[in-house]
Design a protein around this motif. Structure first.
Motif, short mmCIF file in Angstrom:
data_model
loop_
_atom_site.label_atom_id
_atom_site.label_comp_id
_atom_site.label_asym_id
_atom_site.label_seq_id
_atom_site.Cartn_x
_atom_site.Cartn_y
_atom_site.Cartn_z
N ASP A 95 0.84 -1.20 0.00
CA ASP A 95 0.00 0.00 0.00
C ASP A 95 0.87 1.25 0.00
OD1 ASP A 95 -2.38 -1.42 0.06
OD2 ASP A 95 -2.47 -1.45 2.25
N MET A 96 0.32 2.36 -0.46
CA MET A 96 1.00 3.64 -0.33
C MET A 96 0.00 4.65 0.23
SD MET A 96 3.41 5.81 -2.95
CE MET A 96 2.13 6.44 -4.04
N VAL A 97 0.43 5.40 1.24
CA VAL A 97 -0.47 6.30 1.95
C VAL A 97 0.16 7.69 2.08
CG1 VAL A 97 -1.69 6.72 4.12
CG2 VAL A 97 -1.41 4.37 3.28
N GLN A 98 -0.62 8.71 1.78
CA GLN A 98 -0.22 10.10 2.08
C GLN A 98 -0.60 10.39 3.52
OE1 GLN A 98 1.26 12.76 0.05
NE2 GLN A 98 1.48 13.41 2.18
N THR A 99 0.35 10.87 4.32
CA THR A 99 0.10 11.07 5.74
C THR A 99 0.16 12.55 6.11
OG1 THR A 99 2.38 11.04 6.58
CG2 THR A 99 1.35 8.91 6.11
N THR A 100 -0.12 12.83 7.36
CA THR A 100 -0.05 14.20 7.89
C THR A 100 1.14 14.38 8.84
OG1 THR A 100 -1.60 13.55 9.64
CG2 THR A 100 -2.52 14.60 7.67
N ARG A 101 2.07 13.43 8.84
CA ARG A 101 3.26 13.56 9.69
C ARG A 101 4.32 14.39 8.99
NH1 ARG A 101 7.02 10.91 7.08
NH2 ARG A 101 6.54 9.03 5.91
N GLY A 102 5.32 14.79 9.76
CA GLY A 102 6.48 15.43 9.19
C GLY A 102 7.40 14.39 8.58
N GLY A 103 8.48 14.85 8.00
CA GLY A 103 9.44 13.93 7.41
C GLY A 103 9.11 13.61 5.96
N ASN A 104 9.93 12.75 5.37
CA ASN A 104 9.83 12.39 3.96
C ASN A 104 9.22 11.00 3.82
OD1 ASN A 104 11.21 11.66 1.11
ND2 ASN A 104 11.21 13.88 1.36
N ILE A 105 9.66 10.24 2.87
CA ILE A 105 9.11 8.91 2.61
C ILE A 105 9.73 7.88 3.55
CG2 ILE A 105 10.87 8.32 0.89
CD1 ILE A 105 8.60 7.04 -0.77
N THR A 106 8.92 6.91 3.98
CA THR A 106 9.44 5.77 4.74
C THR A 106 8.52 4.58 4.48
OG1 THR A 106 10.38 5.06 6.86
CG2 THR A 106 8.22 6.13 6.93
N CYS A 107 8.81 3.47 5.13
CA CYS A 107 7.96 2.29 4.96
C CYS A 107 7.83 1.53 6.28
CB CYS A 107 8.51 1.38 3.86
SG CYS A 107 10.18 0.75 4.13
N HIS A 108 6.77 0.75 6.34
CA HIS A 108 6.47 -0.08 7.52
C HIS A 108 6.19 -1.50 7.06
CE1 HIS A 108 6.32 3.66 9.70
NE2 HIS A 108 5.27 4.08 9.01
N PHE A 109 6.48 -2.45 7.93
CA PHE A 109 6.34 -3.87 7.56
C PHE A 109 6.37 -4.71 8.83
CE2 PHE A 109 10.57 -2.11 7.15
CZ PHE A 109 11.32 -2.87 8.02
N PRO A 110 5.86 -5.95 8.78
CA PRO A 110 5.98 -6.84 9.93
C PRO A 110 7.46 -7.05 10.27
CG PRO A 110 4.39 -7.70 8.36
CD PRO A 110 5.08 -6.55 7.68
N GLY A 111 7.77 -6.98 11.57
CA GLY A 111 9.17 -7.06 11.99
C GLY A 111 9.75 -5.70 12.31
N GLN A 112 8.93 -4.67 12.17
CA GLN A 112 9.32 -3.31 12.55
C GLN A 112 8.38 -2.85 13.67
OE1 GLN A 112 7.95 0.20 10.29
NE2 GLN A 112 10.11 0.47 9.71
N LEU A 113 8.95 -2.39 14.77
CA LEU A 113 8.14 -1.90 15.88
C LEU A 113 7.78 -0.44 15.64
CD1 LEU A 113 6.83 -2.10 18.69
CD2 LEU A 113 9.06 -1.55 19.67
N VAL A 114 6.48 -0.17 15.58
CA VAL A 114 5.99 1.20 15.41
C VAL A 114 5.41 1.66 16.74
CG1 VAL A 114 4.34 2.68 14.21
CG2 VAL A 114 5.52 0.84 12.98
N ALA A 115 5.75 2.87 17.15
CA ALA A 115 5.21 3.46 18.38
C ALA A 115 4.58 4.80 18.04
CB ALA A 115 6.30 3.63 19.43
N TYR A 116 3.33 4.97 18.41
CA TYR A 116 2.61 6.22 18.17
C TYR A 116 2.26 6.85 19.52
CZ TYR A 116 1.80 4.74 13.29
OH TYR A 116 1.94 4.36 11.97
N PRO A 117 3.03 7.82 19.98
CA PRO A 117 2.67 8.51 21.24
C PRO A 117 1.59 9.56 20.97
CG PRO A 117 5.05 8.64 20.77
CD PRO A 117 4.35 8.24 19.52
N ILE A 118 0.48 9.43 21.67
CA ILE A 118 -0.57 10.45 21.64
C ILE A 118 -0.32 11.27 22.90
CG2 ILE A 118 -3.02 10.89 21.32
CD1 ILE A 118 -1.68 9.07 19.17
N TRP A 119 0.41 12.36 22.75
CA TRP A 119 1.06 12.99 23.90
C TRP A 119 0.81 14.50 23.94
CZ3 TRP A 119 3.34 9.38 26.94
CH2 TRP A 119 4.03 9.83 28.06
#
Length: 219
Positions: free
Chosen positions: A67-91
């Motif tokens: 999949d490819m998704v346009q996001t509202t985060r800062g930064g440039n292009i990256t990717c996510h996949f099983p085997g990568q730990l993602v952390a989303y702080p709602i802070w």
């Protein structure tokens, strides 16, 4: 602080949960919350773009089930996949000592301490948010969004050896940067559940230390 493990979850589903939590945290109905999760294969673009650093056309992505998704985060292009730990702080960051610079520093510290637990020494690179093994090998990417003084999005720490999805992009738009992972650097397969356990403690410690330092500075 509340930490919620979502397991493997689609990008859009996780985004919906983030926005719901963001409303609750900004309204004072919920404490600061961190989502831990993995995503199926997905390439994400930052709010300022990144498509120029994509090496595959949309048809090829579809064939490969990416999949490819346009996001509202800062930064440039990256990717996510099983085997990568993602952390989303709602802070909540309103009036937080040190502002966003300290927020990123604390996230980086949590990752640095997590990697160190598994024998992987890492560094920061000025002007390049995230965590690196050296000047070229990047182990963790970061990018956030902020609404009503509450953060969402966050960080992605590579755990498993297989980081081949990064072949589809120029990593974070940085020429010469290559992906690495905790398992690759440690020379052994590191279990995701072990990393989550260590990261929870490291994150709590990093953010608690900032709070203590702020209290001491105010005295």
């Amino acid at each position: 602080m509340k930490i919620i493990d979502l397991g493997l979850i689609g990008y859009k589903d996780a985004e919906a949960l983030q926005l719901k939590a963001l409303d609750a945290v900004s309204g004072g109905e919920q404490e600061n919350t961190v989502f831990l999760l993995e995503h199926p294969n997905v390439i994400t673009l930052g709010r300022l773009g990144g498509s120029e650093n994509l090496h595959l056309d949309p048809e090829e992505l579809q064939i490969r089930g990416i999949d490819m998704v346009q996001t509202t985060r800062g930064g440039n292009i990256t990717c996510h996949f099983p085997g990568q730990l993602v952390a989303y702080p709602i802070w909540r960051v309103e009036k937080r000592p040190g502002g966003m610079r300290q927020f990123f520093h604390d996230m980086e510290q949590a990752v640095i301490d997590t990697c160190a637990h598994f024998g992987v020494e890492t560094i920061r690179r000025p002007k390049h948010p995230g965590v690196w093994v050296n000047e070229t090998r990047k182990i963790c990417s970061m990018g956030i969004g902020v609404r009503r003084w509450v953060t969402y999005h966050g960080l992605a720490l590579n755990v498993a050896r297989d980081t081949s999805l990064f072949d589809a992009i120029t990593l974070c738009g940085i020429q010469g940067a290559v992906p690495t992972s905790i398992s690759a650097e440690a020379g052994r397969d590191i279990d995701m559940e072990d990393v989550k356990h260590v990261f929870k403690r490291a994150f709590a410690k990093a953010f608690a230390n900032s709070a203590v330092a702020a209290d001491q500075a105010a005295e």
